[in-house]
Design an enzyme around this catalytic site. Structure first.
Site, PDB file in Angstrom:
ATOM      1  N   CYS A 169       0.817  -1.224   0.000  1.00  0.00           N
ATOM      2  CA  CYS A 169       0.000   0.000   0.000  1.00  0.00           C
ATOM      3  C   CYS A 169       0.849   1.272   0.000  1.00  0.00           C
ATOM      4  O   CYS A 169       0.340   2.352  -0.305  1.00  0.00           O
ATOM      5  CB  CYS A 169      -0.936  -0.009   1.201  1.00  0.00           C
TER       6      CYS A 169
ATOM      7  N   HIS B 276      -3.675   6.742   3.449  1.00  0.00           N
ATOM      8  CA  HIS B 276      -4.076   5.480   2.841  1.00  0.00           C
ATOM      9  C   HIS B 276      -5.466   5.107   3.360  1.00  0.00           C
ATOM     10  O   HIS B 276      -5.740   5.233   4.553  1.00  0.00           O
ATOM     11  CB  HIS B 276      -3.048   4.409   3.227  1.00  0.00           C
TER      12      HIS B 276
ATOM     13  N   ASN C 261     -10.073  -0.539   0.170  1.00  0.00           N
ATOM     14  CA  ASN C 261      -8.607  -0.437   0.156  1.00  0.00           C
ATOM     15  C   ASN C 261      -8.091  -0.926  -1.202  1.00  0.00           C
ATOM     16  O   ASN C 261      -8.292  -2.083  -1.556  1.00  0.00           O
ATOM     17  CB  ASN C 261      -8.075  -1.304   1.310  1.00  0.00           C
TER      18      ASN C 261
HETATM   19  O1  UT7 Z   1      -3.806  -1.736   3.777  1.00  0.00           O
HETATM   20  C1  UT7 Z   1      -2.938  -2.431   4.589  1.00  0.00           C
HETATM   21  C2  UT7 Z   1      -3.223  -2.238   5.988  1.00  0.00           C
HETATM   22  N1  UT7 Z   1      -4.414  -2.926   6.422  1.00  0.00           N
HETATM   23  C3  UT7 Z   1      -5.068  -2.406   7.432  1.00  0.00           C
HETATM   24  O2  UT7 Z   1      -4.707  -1.349   7.872  1.00  0.00           O
HETATM   25  C4  UT7 Z   1      -6.200  -3.184   8.061  1.00  0.00           C
HETATM   26  C5  UT7 Z   1      -6.125  -3.006   9.553  1.00  0.00           C
HETATM   27  N2  UT7 Z   1      -7.163  -3.706  10.310  1.00  0.00           N
HETATM   28  C6  UT7 Z   1      -8.463  -3.368  10.273  1.00  0.00           C
HETATM   29  O3  UT7 Z   1      -8.855  -2.486   9.537  1.00  0.00           O
HETATM   30  C7  UT7 Z   1      -9.430  -4.056  11.209  1.00  0.00           C
HETATM   31  O4  UT7 Z   1      -8.684  -4.831  12.136  1.00  0.00           O
HETATM   32  C8  UT7 Z   1     -10.459  -4.963  10.478  1.00  0.00           C
HETATM   33  C9  UT7 Z   1     -11.481  -4.093   9.752  1.00  0.00           C
HETATM   34  C10 UT7 Z   1      -9.782  -5.881   9.522  1.00  0.00           C
HETATM   35  C11 UT7 Z   1     -11.237  -5.775  11.518  1.00  0.00           C
HETATM   36  O5  UT7 Z   1     -11.853  -4.931  12.475  1.00  0.00           O
HETATM   37  P1  UT7 Z   1     -11.681  -5.249  14.035  1.00  0.00           P
HETATM   38  O6  UT7 Z   1     -12.446  -4.227  14.766  1.00  0.00           O
HETATM   39  O7  UT7 Z   1     -10.202  -5.343  14.329  1.00  0.00           O
HETATM   40  O8  UT7 Z   1     -12.419  -6.636  14.180  1.00  0.00           O
HETATM   41  P2  UT7 Z   1     -11.853  -8.019  14.746  1.00  0.00           P
HETATM   42  O9  UT7 Z   1     -10.904  -8.624  13.752  1.00  0.00           O
HETATM   43  O10 UT7 Z   1     -11.388  -7.835  16.132  1.00  0.00           O
HETATM   44  O11 UT7 Z   1     -13.167  -8.898  14.764  1.00  0.00           O
HETATM   45  C12 UT7 Z   1     -14.248  -8.598  15.676  1.00  0.00           C
HETATM   46  C13 UT7 Z   1     -15.354  -9.592  15.414  1.00  0.00           C
HETATM   47  C14 UT7 Z   1     -14.896 -11.040  15.387  1.00  0.00           C
HETATM   48  O12 UT7 Z   1     -15.928 -11.835  15.942  1.00  0.00           O
HETATM   49  P3  UT7 Z   1     -15.817 -12.350  17.465  1.00  0.00           P
HETATM   50  O13 UT7 Z   1     -14.573 -13.164  17.522  1.00  0.00           O
HETATM   51  O14 UT7 Z   1     -15.752 -11.114  18.300  1.00  0.00           O
HETATM   52  O15 UT7 Z   1     -17.080 -13.112  17.628  1.00  0.00           O
HETATM   53  C15 UT7 Z   1     -14.809 -11.338  13.914  1.00  0.00           C
HETATM   54  O16 UT7 Z   1     -14.980 -12.711  13.618  1.00  0.00           O
HETATM   55  O17 UT7 Z   1     -15.938  -9.330  14.145  1.00  0.00           O
HETATM   56  C16 UT7 Z   1     -15.971 -10.538  13.380  1.00  0.00           C
HETATM   57  N3  UT7 Z   1     -15.837 -10.194  11.980  1.00  0.00           N
HETATM   58  C17 UT7 Z   1     -16.900  -9.875  11.213  1.00  0.00           C
HETATM   59  N4  UT7 Z   1     -18.207  -9.813  11.481  1.00  0.00           N
HETATM   60  C18 UT7 Z   1     -19.026  -9.441  10.484  1.00  0.00           C
HETATM   61  C19 UT7 Z   1     -14.710 -10.108  11.220  1.00  0.00           C
HETATM   62  N5  UT7 Z   1     -15.035  -9.739   9.976  1.00  0.00           N
HETATM   63  C20 UT7 Z   1     -16.382  -9.588   9.946  1.00  0.00           C
HETATM   64  C21 UT7 Z   1     -17.293  -9.218   8.940  1.00  0.00           C
HETATM   65  N6  UT7 Z   1     -18.596  -9.159   9.260  1.00  0.00           N
HETATM   66  N7  UT7 Z   1     -16.900  -8.899   7.684  1.00  0.00           N
END
Ligand code: UT7
Length: 329
Positions: free
Chosen positions: A116, A256, A286
């Site tokens: 990125c 970004h 993204n």
């Molecule tokens: O471009 C390169 C750099 N990339 C980035 O900067 C990405 C950085 N990371 C992020 O943007 C975030 O971490 C994400 C958007 C990827 C995820 O958000 P989060 O708030 O960190 O969520 P999480 O991974 O902690 O997941 C929370 C919950 C989980 O369920 P449980 O374990 O709490 O029951 C996930 O399984 O949300 C669940 N989950 C979803 N639920 C509905 C994960 N993806 C989804 C989804 N829809 N698409």
């Protein structure tokens, strides 16, 4: 004494595929919701390329637009650099495919891989080429089709990515210096947090790697998030310091577009109010190395930036890599 060669940005352009995939569309293929995606990421929709629309095709359209804005013909380009992690093929480079499509055969062309942060790495290379006197006029492209390396059964990643391309023409100038500073960084010890496991020499393609979906993006989102914020802040502050400008001098800050919460956290830490932060993540998702340049192009086209304005681009991505540049439009 020999006069220092400056860099002038002659024009920018961008291209997005026509097909729009909304969060509601994604609700039909994985266990997710528009509400989750919108509140956790800020994304509402993203663009998706067609099967027969490789990265070089988007790169071509963005380049033609940038050339038109710059008022120059492809024949005036001295070198082509394409920042991408989703090349048409492993080799030849996407830059070579683009060169052939532009019909400027024999002009040097190569790809640059910095995820990125690729476009900002590209600005640094282009600036060095121009300042050294090696090349006068450079076509720099950031182009990616992340939907082609997405696991459409993995809800934690498939909702995040999109496709697009942006281009910039940079040229040697005796009177201008539009690229005021560039700051780059990387830390390869984080390579297991955001990567594409198979298809390279470490794990060449086999039936098993295909069946296990190892040719798609794997990401530990929360851990990426935690590193992204401080590194983007560091890059933004260093590039500002090197440029001799202050936060108040920056008309628009273009981070970004990976996650709205990251954008807000970075803006808060560097002390810039959200009305001076460019956001288009809701429409694009993204798009890796295409993100900052397409956002810059949109900011210019929509009048958010005028000639002479100072803008700062900041990115972070797989590697990890990060970088920022302060430039004059
Ligand atoms: O471009 C390169 C750099 N990339 C980035 O900067 C990405 C950085 N990371 C992020 O943007 C975030 O971490 C994400 C958007 C990827 C995820 O958000 P989060 O708030 O960190 O969520 P999480 O991974 O902690 O997941 C929370 C919950 C989980 O369920 P449980 O374990 O709490 O029951 C996930 O399984 O949300 C669940 N989950 C979803 N639920 C509905 C994960 N993806 C989804 C989804 N829809 N698409």
């Amino acid at each position: 004494m020999k006069k220092k060669i400056g860099v002038k940005v002659l024009g920018t352009g961008s291209c997005f595929p026509k097909k729009v995939i909304t969060n509601v569309d994604l609700e039909k293929i994985v266990d997710t919701s528009d509400e989750w995606i919108s509140t956790r990421t800020g994304i509402k929709e993203r663009r998706m390329s067609e099967k027969d629309e490789p990265t070089s095709e988007l790169a071509l359209k963005a380049s033609l637009e940038a050339l038109k804005v710059a008022g120059i013909s492809p024949k005036q380009i001295d070198i082509i650099i394409v920042a991408t992690i989703t090349p048409d093929m492993f080799f030849p480079s996407t830059a070579c495919f683009l060169q052939a499509k532009l019909n400027i055969l024999s002009v040097p062309a190569f790809d640059l891989s910095a995820s990125c942060s690729g476009f900002i790495y590209g600005i640094s290379v282009a600036k060095a080429f121009i300042e050294s006197g090696f090349y006068k006029t450079i076509l720099l492209v950031g182009a990616d089709e992340l939907t082609k390396i997405t696991d459409w059964t993995d809800r934690s990643t498939c909702v995040l990515f999109g496709d697009g391309a942006g281009a910039m023409i940079l040229s040697a100038s005796e009177s201008n210096e539009d690229i005021l500073s560039v700051f780059l960084g990387a830390d390869g010890s984080y390579s297991d947090l955001l990567f594409l496991p198979a298809g390279g020499t470490r794990s060449p393609a086999t039936i098993d790697t295909v069946n296990e979906k190892l040719h798609t993006i794997k990401m530990r989102g929360q851990e990426v998030f935690r590193v992204a914020v401080p590194k983007m802040v560091l890059a933004a502050e260093k590039a500002l310091e090197f440029s001799g400008k202050r936060v108040e001098d920056v008309k628009l800050f273009i981070p970004h577009q990976a996650n709205m919460r990251i954008i807000e956290a970075v803006a808060k830490r560097i002390g810039i109010s959200m009305d001076r932060v460019f956001v288009n993540i809701h429409k694009t998702g993204n798009i890796s190395s295409a993100t900052t340049i397409t956002a810059l192009d949109e900011a210019i086209k929509t009048g958010k930036l005028k000639v002479g304005d100072i803008v700062e681009l900041v990115a972070f991505g797989g590697g990890f890599t990060w970088g920022a540049t302060v430039l004059r439009v």
